[in-house]
Design a protein around this motif. Structure first.
Motif, PDB file in Angstrom:
ATOM      1  N   MET A  53     -41.766 -25.164  82.809  1.00  0.00           N
ATOM      2  CA  MET A  53     -40.597 -25.831  82.090  1.00  0.00           C
ATOM      3  C   MET A  53     -40.786 -27.187  81.984  1.00  0.00           C
ATOM      4  N   GLY A  54     -41.697 -27.946  82.541  1.00  0.00           N
ATOM      5  CA  GLY A  54     -41.740 -29.507  82.748  1.00  0.00           C
ATOM      6  C   GLY A  54     -40.551 -30.026  83.358  1.00  0.00           C
ATOM      7  N   ILE A  55     -40.348 -29.734  84.573  1.00  0.00           N
ATOM      8  CA  ILE A  55     -39.191 -30.493  85.218  1.00  0.00           C
ATOM      9  C   ILE A  55     -39.788 -31.415  86.293  1.00  0.00           C
ATOM     10  N   ASP A  56     -39.106 -32.431  86.276  1.00  0.00           N
ATOM     11  CA  ASP A  56     -39.435 -33.643  87.424  1.00  0.00           C
ATOM     12  C   ASP A  56     -38.137 -33.432  88.237  1.00  0.00           C
ATOM     13  N   ALA A  57     -37.047 -33.193  88.048  1.00  0.00           N
ATOM     14  CA  ALA A  57     -35.915 -33.249  89.165  1.00  0.00           C
ATOM     15  C   ALA A  57     -34.815 -31.957  88.846  1.00  0.00           C
ATOM     16  N   LEU A  58     -34.357 -31.747  90.088  1.00  0.00           N
ATOM     17  CA  LEU A  58     -33.323 -30.484  90.013  1.00  0.00           C
ATOM     18  C   LEU A  58     -32.095 -31.181  90.581  1.00  0.00           C
ATOM     19  N   VAL A  59     -30.969 -31.006  89.907  1.00  0.00           N
ATOM     20  CA  VAL A  59     -29.739 -31.337  90.024  1.00  0.00           C
ATOM     21  C   VAL A  59     -28.612 -30.291  90.479  1.00  0.00           C
ATOM     22  N   PHE A  60     -28.222 -30.373  91.535  1.00  0.00           N
ATOM     23  CA  PHE A  60     -27.420 -29.145  92.142  1.00  0.00           C
ATOM     24  C   PHE A  60     -25.991 -29.424  92.185  1.00  0.00           C
ATOM     25  N   ASP A  61     -24.969 -28.573  91.861  1.00  0.00           N
ATOM     26  CA  ASP A  61     -23.483 -28.789  92.011  1.00  0.00           C
ATOM     27  C   ASP A  61     -23.432 -28.507  93.531  1.00  0.00           C
ATOM     28  N   PHE A  62     -22.168 -29.029  94.077  1.00  0.00           N
ATOM     29  CA  PHE A  62     -22.175 -28.653  95.651  1.00  0.00           C
ATOM     30  C   PHE A  62     -21.218 -27.764  95.782  1.00  0.00           C
TER      31      PHE A  62
END
Length: 217
Positions: free
Chosen positions: A1-10
């Motif tokens: 996917m070429g991903i550097d960061a994961l952003v999660f809802d809480f």
């Protein structure tokens, strides 16, 4: 996917406070011999709906309703329920994988910072996240993309290099509006069929490894 960061809802995603909230309000209604209408409980946005919920209960109870007493009762029971909450199934494993893969982690939540910090600190995972972007730091909540845009700005990462995780339709809309791809893990009271804008819909984080999800295994 070429991903550097994961952003999660809480709420509902990292910790299932959504089901906990429903349980608490059901308890409050049942204390008056009433049943809460679950079908209208969850709001189609990430904003604060406490006042509306009290107004609905007051209308159902009638003139005898004592909001101050009900509020005290709700908070006491909420604290009791919240003390039992842990990370949602599979999330701890994903966070471990993300650390091993060198991925950066952030939270983008419509909830206030003290709410998110308190819960993550209680379950022992606050230090896993590089940064938080929260509802009290932006002018509008999800489905508006503001909180995701704030998270991306703080990370210094382009939207196409980050992947969001959400449990609600309005959360997915917010992530996509900010330019992120989004994986949905609908909370137990959401309709999975409604998540048409998500990249993928999972039943829980335990369903697949993070590496597999990202195409790295």
């Amino acid at each position: 996917m070429g991903i550097d960061a994961l952003v999660f809802d809480f709420d509902g995603l990292l910790v299932d406070t959504e089901t906990a909230s429903l349980r608490v309000w059901q308890h409050l209604w049942r204390g008056h011999g009433l049943e809460l209408d679950v079908s209208t409980f969850f709001a189609p946005h990430g904003g604060d709906v406490i006042a509306q919920r009290y107004a609905g209960l007051a209308a159902a109870v009638g003139p005898s309703f004592d909001q101050e007493a009900s509020h005290a009762s709700r908070l006491a029971y909420r604290d009791e329920v919240h003390a039992t909450l842990e990370l949602a199934a599979g999330i701890a494993g994903w966070l471990d994988e993300a650390r091993d893969l060198g991925l950066r982690l952030a939270v983008a939540s419509s909830s206030h910072r003290d709410w998110v910090v308190g819960h993550l600190a209680r379950v022992g995972y606050l230090d896993r996240f590089e940064l938080l972007a929260c509802g009290d730091e932006v002018g509008t909540v999800k489905p508006d993309p503001a909180v995701y845009l704030l998270a991306l700005d703080r990370l210094g990462v382009r939207a196409e290099r980050a992947l969001a995780f959400e449990d609600t339709v309005h959360g997915v809309v917010a992530a996509r509006a900010a330019g992120l791809r989004c994986v949905a893990i609908p909370h137990p009271h959401a309709d999975p069929a409604a998540f048409t804008a998500a990249e993928r819909v999972l039943t829980s984080a335990a369903e697949v490894s993070l590496a597999s999800l990202l195409g790295l295994d």
